[in-house]
Design an enzyme around this catalytic site. Sequence first.
Site, PDB file in Angstrom:
ATOM      1  N   CYS A 178      51.072 -62.150  -5.210  1.00  0.00           N
ATOM      2  CA  CYS A 178      50.049 -62.444  -4.203  1.00  0.00           C
ATOM      3  C   CYS A 178      48.636 -62.615  -4.767  1.00  0.00           C
ATOM      4  CB  CYS A 178      50.082 -61.395  -3.096  1.00  0.00           C
ATOM      5  SG  CYS A 178      49.161 -61.979  -1.657  1.00  0.00           S
ATOM      6  N   ASN A 193      51.856 -61.946   0.681  1.00  0.00           N
ATOM      7  CA  ASN A 193      51.583 -61.599   2.089  1.00  0.00           C
ATOM      8  C   ASN A 193      50.101 -61.873   2.258  1.00  0.00           C
ATOM      9  OD1 ASN A 193      53.602 -59.536   3.697  1.00  0.00           O
ATOM     10  ND2 ASN A 193      53.887 -59.393   1.490  1.00  0.00           N
ATOM     11  N   ASN A 200      53.307 -51.949  -6.806  1.00  0.00           N
ATOM     12  CA  ASN A 200      53.712 -53.124  -6.033  1.00  0.00           C
ATOM     13  C   ASN A 200      54.400 -54.045  -7.056  1.00  0.00           C
ATOM     14  OD1 ASN A 200      53.919 -55.414  -4.503  1.00  0.00           O
ATOM     15  ND2 ASN A 200      51.838 -55.293  -3.670  1.00  0.00           N
ATOM     16  N   LYS A 237      52.217 -55.484  -9.933  1.00  0.00           N
ATOM     17  CA  LYS A 237      50.996 -56.206  -9.513  1.00  0.00           C
ATOM     18  C   LYS A 237      49.745 -55.598 -10.149  1.00  0.00           C
ATOM     19  CE  LYS A 237      48.821 -57.761  -5.173  1.00  0.00           C
ATOM     20  NZ  LYS A 237      49.005 -57.751  -3.712  1.00  0.00           N
ATOM     21  N   GLU A 290      56.490 -60.944  -1.590  1.00  0.00           N
ATOM     22  CA  GLU A 290      55.977 -59.617  -1.983  1.00  0.00           C
ATOM     23  C   GLU A 290      56.453 -58.598  -0.930  1.00  0.00           C
ATOM     24  OE1 GLU A 290      51.797 -59.439  -1.036  1.00  0.00           O
ATOM     25  OE2 GLU A 290      51.396 -57.872  -2.516  1.00  0.00           O
ATOM     26  N   GLU A 342      45.972 -51.393  -0.485  1.00  0.00           N
ATOM     27  CA  GLU A 342      46.820 -51.390  -1.686  1.00  0.00           C
ATOM     28  C   GLU A 342      46.278 -50.438  -2.745  1.00  0.00           C
ATOM     29  OE1 GLU A 342      48.748 -54.924  -3.108  1.00  0.00           O
ATOM     30  OE2 GLU A 342      47.942 -56.031  -1.422  1.00  0.00           O
TER      31      GLU A 342
HETATM   32  N1  CDT Z   1      48.995 -59.086  -0.495  1.00  0.00           N
HETATM   33  C1  CDT Z   1      47.848 -59.586  -1.007  1.00  0.00           C
HETATM   34  O1  CDT Z   1      47.562 -59.422  -2.172  1.00  0.00           O
HETATM   35  N2  CDT Z   1      47.047 -60.210  -0.142  1.00  0.00           N
HETATM   36  C2  CDT Z   1      45.736 -60.676  -0.521  1.00  0.00           C
HETATM   37  C3  CDT Z   1      44.811 -60.497   0.627  1.00  0.00           C
HETATM   38  C4  CDT Z   1      43.466 -60.308   0.132  1.00  0.00           C
HETATM   39  S1  CDT Z   1      42.480 -59.541   1.283  1.00  0.00           S
HETATM   40  C5  CDT Z   1      40.994 -60.140   0.955  1.00  0.00           C
HETATM   41  C6  CDT Z   1      45.707 -62.121  -0.963  1.00  0.00           C
HETATM   42  O2  CDT Z   1      44.996 -62.377  -1.938  1.00  0.00           O
HETATM   43  O3  CDT Z   1      46.312 -62.974  -0.356  1.00  0.00           O
END
Ligand code: CDT
Length: 604
Positions: free
Chosen positions: A179, A204, A109, A127, A47, A147
């Site tokens: 993600c 990420n 995203n 996303k 991502e 985000e």
């Molecule tokens: N980039 C991304 O979507 N990261 C989210 C972090 C969540 S923060 C609670 C993930 O679900 O991995």
Amino acid sequence: MPRTIRLAAAQMGATNRTDGRPQTLSRMLKLLRSAAAQKAEMVLYPEIAFTTFFPRYLIHDPDELASYFEHGSILTSTNTALLFSTARELGIDISVGFAEAADDGKRFNTSIYYHANSNSVLAKYRKIHLPGDFEPFADPEATNQLEKRYFLPGDLGFEAFRVPDPAGDREPIMGMMICNDRRWSEAWRCLGLQGVEVVLCGYNTAGFAPHLWGSDKNADPAQAETTALFHHKLVMQHGSYTNATFSVSAARCGMDDGKYSLIGGSCIVGPEGNILAEAKSTEDEVIVADCDLDLCTQGKTRTFDFGRHRRTEHYGRIVEQTGVLQPPKLDSTKLTSGHGESENLSKLLPNNTVNRQVRILLCNPNATASMTESCLKMILPTLSPDVEVIGFTAPRPAPTAIEGNFDNVMSASAAARALIPLQQRENYDAVLVACYSDHALIRMLREEFEIPVIGIMEASLIAARTLGARFGIVATSRRSKIIHGDAVRHYGMEGFCAGIEACDLGVLDLERKPREVVKSVMQEAAKKLIGRGAEVVTLGCAGMSGMKEAVEEAVGKEGVVVVDGVVAGVHHLVGLVRMGARTAKGGMYASSARGRKARGQEYI
Ligand code: CDT
């Protein structure tokens, strides 16, 4: 002929805020060559692969923010073209995530599937589940995930697509998610229902970020990472198994800026949920696996033969309801029927009236986030499970307190600019403006939105008029006393107002001064109001939310009622939403947006 395809994930290690794009791109090219050398036919990147994971920063500089986005065609833009032209030369497909600045000004995203043979983008995904918040955490040490601030939720759905196979007839069915999407069974099932055979997911994921995960600040960072990694593999394996599909996941990992840890764990999973390949490091690394797509058939035709086994007549909640609706508490909702049997009250009511989830946006038009949090704390114990109140704090240049007309207008403007796109995304049911005044934002939002909007002052006065014949207001400063007097007249309530008493406190004094001091001056003011005939006392500042009991302590014995505007406002709005009420648009609250557009002034 087996339908075997060799798939790869290109995991990427730390990418810092200061790393130049050429440096990151050359790492991506090295990974591409390595995947091609291992005869992979498709390689998945993480991502937001071309830059650091910028949504963790609150970025005010528009030029810096724009620099993280890809503008124009990703295949030909100078920042990214080399990746695709090299993939074309090497004959390897790519799926890659990036921050997309779309031509219409919207930001997403995004990930795409690039097909080398036809030199084209076969599919694009934006996303859908954007984690984190619009506003940063108050704690400067916290890792943010903004985000919701920088992106709109994806508008392209979960669409599976066939990848052409010029050399044969394998034509795998692929789908993309990004993600956080991988944690949502709904995302997997939308792809599963299209017979997906390979799910691609770049990510990420913070390792140690207690604020984000809602966990203990003092947790062991290594243990926190192990848990985050466990959850990552859990959802990839579960999603692959329950949809009988291969999946490929690619991490951006390592320690960004020497400070922000991201988990590794890129893996390729088979349709039985078995891990076929897994990254060993948290650095740049390619993993590869041969995936025989026909192995999906077993699950798709037996345990997860959706056509034969799914019972959609019982799945309505999944699309009709967003938040959680618990069964009603037993004590308060049991009815006794004529036969002495108890029935559940909610079942006696038609669906979608009482049971519909109501989402109220509590908007604090000043920029003090702690005040928003106090209001939320105050309201929380009064809410039924089917009501959700979401806090919003106005961004700067809104002032941190609203003490005069300048503050009023500045805060209304800053809040409205942020609220309009927020409401377009979130579609809240109503807005409560948590400033005890006839705040300009109230009328701005009534014009721009159709949902009900009210301020805590007007809601307090309506409640006060319902509960007693004369009300009084405990104000903060002497100036606010004058402003409140004007507002009472504006609301046509001066005939019922016994008086307004100032505490000689500034708005922020309510937080800063010792609670006992604030309590005693507020109690004195309330007593004076009662002396002047008030039967109901309202708390004349959002910052006084939480002092209701303290004032009641002083005046409650005399049969006086104390009204907190935040509580009164939320419940007033819940009632209006339940009534299906909308703001009347035929007169004063008609929107002027169309006029602005006609004049070419869509600058908000
Ligand atoms: N980039 C991304 O979507 N990261 C989210 C972090 C969540 S923060 C609670 C993930 O679900 O991995």
